[in-house]
Write an enzyme that holds these catalytic residues in place. Sequence first.
Site, PDB file in Angstrom:
ATOM      1  N   ASP A 130       8.217  47.875-110.699  1.00 50.94           N
ATOM      2  CA  ASP A 130       7.850  49.301-110.792  1.00 50.94           C
ATOM      3  C   ASP A 130       6.786  49.586-111.837  1.00 50.94           C
ATOM      4  OD1 ASP A 130      11.248  49.718-110.163  1.00 50.94           O
ATOM      5  OD2 ASP A 130       9.645  50.356-108.828  1.00 50.94           O
TER       6      ASP A 130
ATOM      7  N   HIS B  32      15.234  44.038-116.205  1.00 56.92           N
ATOM      8  CA  HIS B  32      15.801  43.810-114.874  1.00 56.92           C
ATOM      9  C   HIS B  32      17.150  43.111-115.023  1.00 56.92           C
ATOM     10  CE1 HIS B  32      16.112  42.580-110.666  1.00 56.92           C
ATOM     11  NE2 HIS B  32      15.188  43.483-110.429  1.00 56.92           N
TER      12      HIS B  32
HETATM   13  C1  SDX Z   1      14.468  47.927-109.509  1.00 54.08           C
HETATM   14  O1  SDX Z   1      18.324  45.039-108.738  1.00 54.08           O
HETATM   15  C2  SDX Z   1      17.161  44.964-108.236  1.00 54.08           C
HETATM   16  O2  SDX Z   1      16.765  43.947-107.692  1.00 54.08           O
HETATM   17  C3  SDX Z   1      16.328  46.211-108.350  1.00 54.08           C
HETATM   18  C4  SDX Z   1      14.900  46.093-107.890  1.00 54.08           C
HETATM   19  C5  SDX Z   1      14.799  45.886-106.389  1.00 54.08           C
HETATM   20  O3  SDX Z   1      13.754  45.384-105.943  1.00 54.08           O
HETATM   21  O4  SDX Z   1      15.740  46.317-105.678  1.00 54.08           O
HETATM   22  O5  SDX Z   1      14.252  45.033-108.561  1.00 54.08           O
HETATM   23  C6  SDX Z   1      14.130  47.375-108.176  1.00 54.08           C
HETATM   24  O6  SDX Z   1      15.344  48.725-109.592  1.00 54.08           O
HETATM   25  C7  SDX Z   1      13.744  47.403-110.727  1.00 54.08           C
HETATM   26  C8  SDX Z   1      14.302  47.993-112.056  1.00 54.08           C
HETATM   27  C9  SDX Z   1      13.703  49.364-112.232  1.00 54.08           C
HETATM   28  N1  SDX Z   1      14.313  50.075-113.388  1.00 54.08           N
HETATM   29  C10 SDX Z   1      13.623  50.318-114.489  1.00 54.08           C
HETATM   30  O7  SDX Z   1      12.501  49.880-114.725  1.00 54.08           O
HETATM   31  C11 SDX Z   1      14.356  51.234-115.462  1.00 54.08           C
HETATM   32  C12 SDX Z   1      14.248  50.641-116.875  1.00 54.08           C
HETATM   33  N2  SDX Z   1      15.021  49.410-116.902  1.00 54.08           N
HETATM   34  C13 SDX Z   1      16.405  49.513-117.140  1.00 54.08           C
HETATM   35  O8  SDX Z   1      17.066  50.658-117.376  1.00 54.08           O
HETATM   36  C14 SDX Z   1      17.203  48.229-117.102  1.00 54.08           C
HETATM   37  O9  SDX Z   1      16.412  47.215-117.537  1.00 54.08           O
HETATM   38  C15 SDX Z   1      17.797  47.901-115.752  1.00 54.08           C
HETATM   39  C16 SDX Z   1      18.605  49.024-115.230  1.00 54.08           C
HETATM   40  C17 SDX Z   1      16.704  47.579-114.778  1.00 54.08           C
HETATM   41  C18 SDX Z   1      18.674  46.671-115.926  1.00 54.08           C
HETATM   42  O10 SDX Z   1      19.714  47.055-116.726  1.00 54.08           O
HETATM   43  P1  SDX Z   1      20.905  46.036-117.140  1.00 54.08           P
HETATM   44  O11 SDX Z   1      20.735  44.717-116.510  1.00 54.08           O
HETATM   45  O12 SDX Z   1      22.183  46.739-116.932  1.00 54.08           O
HETATM   46  O13 SDX Z   1      20.590  45.781-118.614  1.00 54.08           O
HETATM   47  P2  SDX Z   1      21.058  46.701-119.811  1.00 54.08           P
HETATM   48  O14 SDX Z   1      20.801  48.137-119.467  1.00 54.08           O
HETATM   49  O15 SDX Z   1      22.429  46.292-120.199  1.00 54.08           O
HETATM   50  O16 SDX Z   1      20.017  46.279-120.943  1.00 54.08           O
HETATM   51  C19 SDX Z   1      20.209  45.114-121.703  1.00 54.08           C
HETATM   52  C20 SDX Z   1      19.604  45.461-123.054  1.00 54.08           C
HETATM   53  C21 SDX Z   1      20.175  46.738-123.646  1.00 54.08           C
HETATM   54  O17 SDX Z   1      20.022  46.631-125.063  1.00 54.08           O
HETATM   55  P3  SDX Z   1      21.297  46.114-125.958  1.00 54.08           P
HETATM   56  O18 SDX Z   1      22.471  47.000-125.585  1.00 54.08           O
HETATM   57  O19 SDX Z   1      21.511  44.671-125.564  1.00 54.08           O
HETATM   58  O20 SDX Z   1      20.843  46.279-127.391  1.00 54.08           O
HETATM   59  O21 SDX Z   1      18.188  45.723-122.905  1.00 54.08           O
HETATM   60  C22 SDX Z   1      17.924  47.080-123.202  1.00 54.08           C
HETATM   61  C23 SDX Z   1      19.248  47.817-123.153  1.00 54.08           C
HETATM   62  O22 SDX Z   1      19.227  48.925-124.046  1.00 54.08           O
HETATM   63  N3  SDX Z   1      17.000  47.540-122.156  1.00 54.08           N
HETATM   64  C24 SDX Z   1      15.922  48.292-122.370  1.00 54.08           C
HETATM   65  C25 SDX Z   1      15.315  48.424-121.113  1.00 54.08           C
HETATM   66  N4  SDX Z   1      16.025  47.764-120.192  1.00 54.08           N
HETATM   67  C26 SDX Z   1      17.075  47.224-120.836  1.00 54.08           C
HETATM   68  N5  SDX Z   1      15.427  48.856-123.494  1.00 54.08           N
HETATM   69  C27 SDX Z   1      14.293  49.558-123.346  1.00 54.08           C
HETATM   70  N6  SDX Z   1      13.639  49.740-122.180  1.00 54.08           N
HETATM   71  C28 SDX Z   1      14.118  49.178-121.041  1.00 54.08           C
HETATM   72  N7  SDX Z   1      13.470  49.339-119.903  1.00 54.08           N
END
Ligand code: SDX
Length: 436
Positions: free
Chosen positions: A371, A313
Amino acid sequence: MKLQEHKATLSFSNGAPSVELPIYSGTVGPDVIDIRKLYAQTGMFTYDPGFLSTASCQSSITYIDGDKGELLYRGYPIEQLATQCDYLETCYLLLYGELPNAAQKANFTERVTKHTMVHEQMQFFLRGFRRDAHPMAVLTGLVGAMSAFYHDSTDINNPEHREIAAIRLIAKMPTLVAMAYKYGIGQPYIYPRNDLSYAGNFLRMMFATPCEEYHVNPVLERAMDRIFTLHADHEQNASTSTVRLCGSSGTNPFAAIAAGVACLWGPAHGGANEACLNMLEEIQAMGGVAKIGEFIAKVKDKSSGVRLMGFGHRVYKNYDPRAKLMQETCNEVLSELGLENDPLFALAKKLEQIALEDDYFVQRKLYPNVDFYSGIVQRAIGIPVSLFTGIFALARTVGWIAQLNEMLADPEYKIGRPRQLYIGAARRDVLPIAQR
Ligand code: SDX
């Protein structure tokens, strides 16, 4: 907001004059540095794609402490609202700032109940879609189409219009989501009933047929209501920011909410519950718990492009409090339906346990979000995967409206218009085609 004594001083290594920037504090949470005059004073923009360090507004609606895993709606912890209140009380709280007393709750409930029917013409919009259209495509269309009907509530500068548009949207979203579902399965639409609760009405419009009486299961009704509460608002997330930016042009509330529905559809946002359930089913098909290690290895290999959906998140760097409550709701529904041994639930719990022990996730502070379990409980209730995000949109509509109305009620609000760092071609002249 309170102006802080200490200010921020921006100094430049090229000898340009320093700039003093005011710092403001809110009730709780990070202070903000006011950069509104920065461009006028320095000729420079700030640069923050993805808005990782940017507060887009001041708000009194929802507060999230990502490190503590805390979520407050108008100051009340989500854990208390989800267990001691129902969704319509939460809607009242988000819209008006206080929990309703018994009389206020009864009046609000009656106003919403009396607006649950949609214009009979709405059915003809549905007919334009293929039966196998994704429900979010249908819902984006239907919500936008509402602005074609309710002309008497589209003047966003009129507080009465904003109020009736809010009631109409909250009241009609369940009807529209259920219609999108019925259209997809070729069953007749079920009209709302005024003697049912908000959640009970939705379950009946989804699963009843004209052929027999439908009895609302109180455990499923309570679970559905709690799912709505857990998704009601969440500060300045992508879809809420979309609604604010869209509404800042002065467009009508139905169009602004339709923009929020469209944004929520994305798998990185509200579409994650659908993506998460598909992921669990994929692991199950690969061999279930025995294959979790292999799947986790894929997730950790960046080149695979595979993410653990329902994890991570932007704000929560601790457990999402909604995920805990959703897991409890999952337990209640599965035991009510005699599905305690649901393989996907067992798989999800094992996957969570393994991920939370794995350094890759621990280091990156990746925890289950709202989720991760919501798909399993909705699937157990009988909701098809493709409708999960539609239900998220139904529940989030009140948050979008509350945030939109908060912005519109601020006399200082302006149309949102970010700038950019231009990295394209410098000025050049067009050559005649023979010389290109
Ligand atoms: C919702 O914003 C809100 O409040 C949203 C929400 C709401 O109520 O409105 O809470 C609802 O959207 C919840 C989130 C649902 N999405 C997912 O579950 C999809 C999977 N998660 C992600 O793709 C990710 O975690 C995000 C999009 C939710 C957050 O992304 P960020 O903050 O931009 O973080 P990032 O993508 O830069 O990740 C940071 C690191 C990265 O690795 P490094 O580059 O540091 O090595 O963490 C890794 C990412 O690769 N990473 C994951 C991951 N999420 C982040 N690796 C594997 N699986 C994941 N789910």
